[in-house]
Design a protein around this motif. Sequence first.
Motif, PDB file in Angstrom:
ATOM      1  N   ALA A 104       0.842  -1.197   0.000  1.00  0.00           N
ATOM      2  CA  ALA A 104       0.000   0.000   0.000  1.00  0.00           C
ATOM      3  C   ALA A 104       0.875   1.245   0.000  1.00  0.00           C
ATOM      4  O   ALA A 104       1.925   1.276   0.638  1.00  0.00           O
ATOM      5  CB  ALA A 104      -0.911  -0.003   1.225  1.00  0.00           C
ATOM      6  N   ASP A 105       0.450   2.272  -0.741  1.00  0.00           N
ATOM      7  CA  ASP A 105       1.178   3.529  -0.756  1.00  0.00           C
ATOM      8  C   ASP A 105       1.044   4.209   0.601  1.00  0.00           C
ATOM      9  O   ASP A 105      -0.033   4.240   1.197  1.00  0.00           O
ATOM     10  CB  ASP A 105       0.621   4.444  -1.862  1.00  0.00           C
ATOM     11  CG  ASP A 105       0.883   3.883  -3.256  1.00  0.00           C
ATOM     12  OD1 ASP A 105       1.851   3.111  -3.390  1.00  0.00           O
ATOM     13  OD2 ASP A 105       0.122   4.208  -4.179  1.00  0.00           O
ATOM     14  N   LYS A 106       2.137   4.781   1.067  1.00  0.00           N
ATOM     15  CA  LYS A 106       2.119   5.462   2.352  1.00  0.00           C
ATOM     16  C   LYS A 106       1.398   6.802   2.218  1.00  0.00           C
ATOM     17  O   LYS A 106       1.562   7.511   1.231  1.00  0.00           O
ATOM     18  CB  LYS A 106       3.538   5.657   2.865  1.00  0.00           C
ATOM     19  CG  LYS A 106       4.233   4.348   3.214  1.00  0.00           C
ATOM     20  CD  LYS A 106       5.623   4.594   3.768  1.00  0.00           C
ATOM     21  CE  LYS A 106       6.302   3.285   4.159  1.00  0.00           C
ATOM     22  NZ  LYS A 106       7.661   3.517   4.701  1.00  0.00           N
ATOM     23  N   LYS A 107       0.626   7.126   3.238  1.00  0.00           N
ATOM     24  CA  LYS A 107      -0.190   8.344   3.233  1.00  0.00           C
ATOM     25  C   LYS A 107       0.112   9.186   4.474  1.00  0.00           C
ATOM     26  O   LYS A 107       0.595   8.696   5.489  1.00  0.00           O
ATOM     27  CB  LYS A 107      -1.683   7.999   3.228  1.00  0.00           C
ATOM     28  CG  LYS A 107      -2.154   7.158   2.046  1.00  0.00           C
ATOM     29  CD  LYS A 107      -2.201   7.977   0.779  1.00  0.00           C
ATOM     30  CE  LYS A 107      -2.803   7.155  -0.368  1.00  0.00           C
ATOM     31  NZ  LYS A 107      -2.851   7.926  -1.626  1.00  0.00           N
ATOM     32  N   PRO A 149      -0.234  11.794  -0.348  1.00  0.00           N
ATOM     33  CA  PRO A 149       0.856  10.805  -0.430  1.00  0.00           C
ATOM     34  C   PRO A 149       2.053  11.243   0.405  1.00  0.00           C
ATOM     35  O   PRO A 149       2.369  12.437   0.491  1.00  0.00           O
ATOM     36  CB  PRO A 149       1.206  10.780  -1.925  1.00  0.00           C
ATOM     37  CG  PRO A 149       0.019  11.350  -2.616  1.00  0.00           C
ATOM     38  CD  PRO A 149      -0.592  12.338  -1.686  1.00  0.00           C
ATOM     39  N   LEU A 150       2.728  10.282   1.022  1.00  0.00           N
ATOM     40  CA  LEU A 150       3.904  10.582   1.834  1.00  0.00           C
ATOM     41  C   LEU A 150       5.117  10.798   0.923  1.00  0.00           C
ATOM     42  O   LEU A 150       5.529   9.901   0.183  1.00  0.00           O
ATOM     43  CB  LEU A 150       4.186   9.426   2.803  1.00  0.00           C
ATOM     44  CG  LEU A 150       5.439   9.566   3.663  1.00  0.00           C
ATOM     45  CD1 LEU A 150       5.363  10.802   4.544  1.00  0.00           C
ATOM     46  CD2 LEU A 150       5.634   8.325   4.513  1.00  0.00           C
ATOM     47  N   ALA A 175       2.023  10.405   9.981  1.00  0.00           N
ATOM     48  CA  ALA A 175       2.821   9.939   8.838  1.00  0.00           C
ATOM     49  C   ALA A 175       3.725   8.813   9.291  1.00  0.00           C
ATOM     50  O   ALA A 175       4.423   8.931  10.302  1.00  0.00           O
ATOM     51  CB  ALA A 175       3.648  11.090   8.267  1.00  0.00           C
ATOM     52  N   ASP A 176       3.707   7.706   8.540  1.00  0.00           N
ATOM     53  CA  ASP A 176       4.593   6.570   8.784  1.00  0.00           C
ATOM     54  C   ASP A 176       4.515   6.077  10.233  1.00  0.00           C
ATOM     55  O   ASP A 176       5.532   5.759  10.852  1.00  0.00           O
ATOM     56  CB  ASP A 176       6.028   6.962   8.421  1.00  0.00           C
ATOM     57  CG  ASP A 176       6.913   5.737   8.199  1.00  0.00           C
ATOM     58  OD1 ASP A 176       6.364   4.639   7.961  1.00  0.00           O
ATOM     59  OD2 ASP A 176       8.147   5.877   8.253  1.00  0.00           O
TER      60      ASP A 176
END
Length: 204
Positions: A104-107, A149-150, A175-176
């Motif tokens: 999954a894309d980091k957000k 998006p991160l 974040a993260d």
Amino acid sequence: MNQQQYPPQQPGAGGPQQPYGQPPFAPPPPKKAGAGKVIGLGCLGLVGLFVLVALIGAVAGGGSGSNDSKGADTTKASGSTLKGDKAADGSGGSHKKVDSEPKADKKVVFKVWGTAPAGALGPLNITYGSDSDNRDGAFKNGKFEATLPLDDDAMYFNVTAQLQGSGDIHCSVTADGKTKKAHAAGDYNICMAQLSPGLLGGWH
């Protein structure tokens, strides 16, 4: 009648004497070598040269052919060896592992919640984003939430919310796996939460 006169003979000279006043006979010219023999020898030399060239070509062609066949045999042998190694390792092409779940894309998640009545300058003023991407948000039914998006190259991510004369609000940015929160109440106070990258990686 006139008689032909002969010169007196020299003492000791033998053989018949030629009549006086006539030259001696010239010796016959030497025989020339036959042109046919020369032409024949030249033809034989050319034929021999062609035969020699043909033999050299045949020898060279045979040597390269044998080398090619050896190379082909070596390639075949190495190919079979590689296949055997793959079979021994059990790493065949048909057994490749496929990730069943894509990453999954980091957000980055931005939130504001609480009570914030509209004032003379309008409703709660919200901005969110990063150092290179700033956006406006709308406060509805006592909350606001947005995602981006991160970007690992960003210098920071933050969210700000300014009251318009009264209210009590909270805000956060995540974040993260890291979250920063803040709080503001009354007047025109500002709630601001911000995350920045650390020197050793990660956000704090």
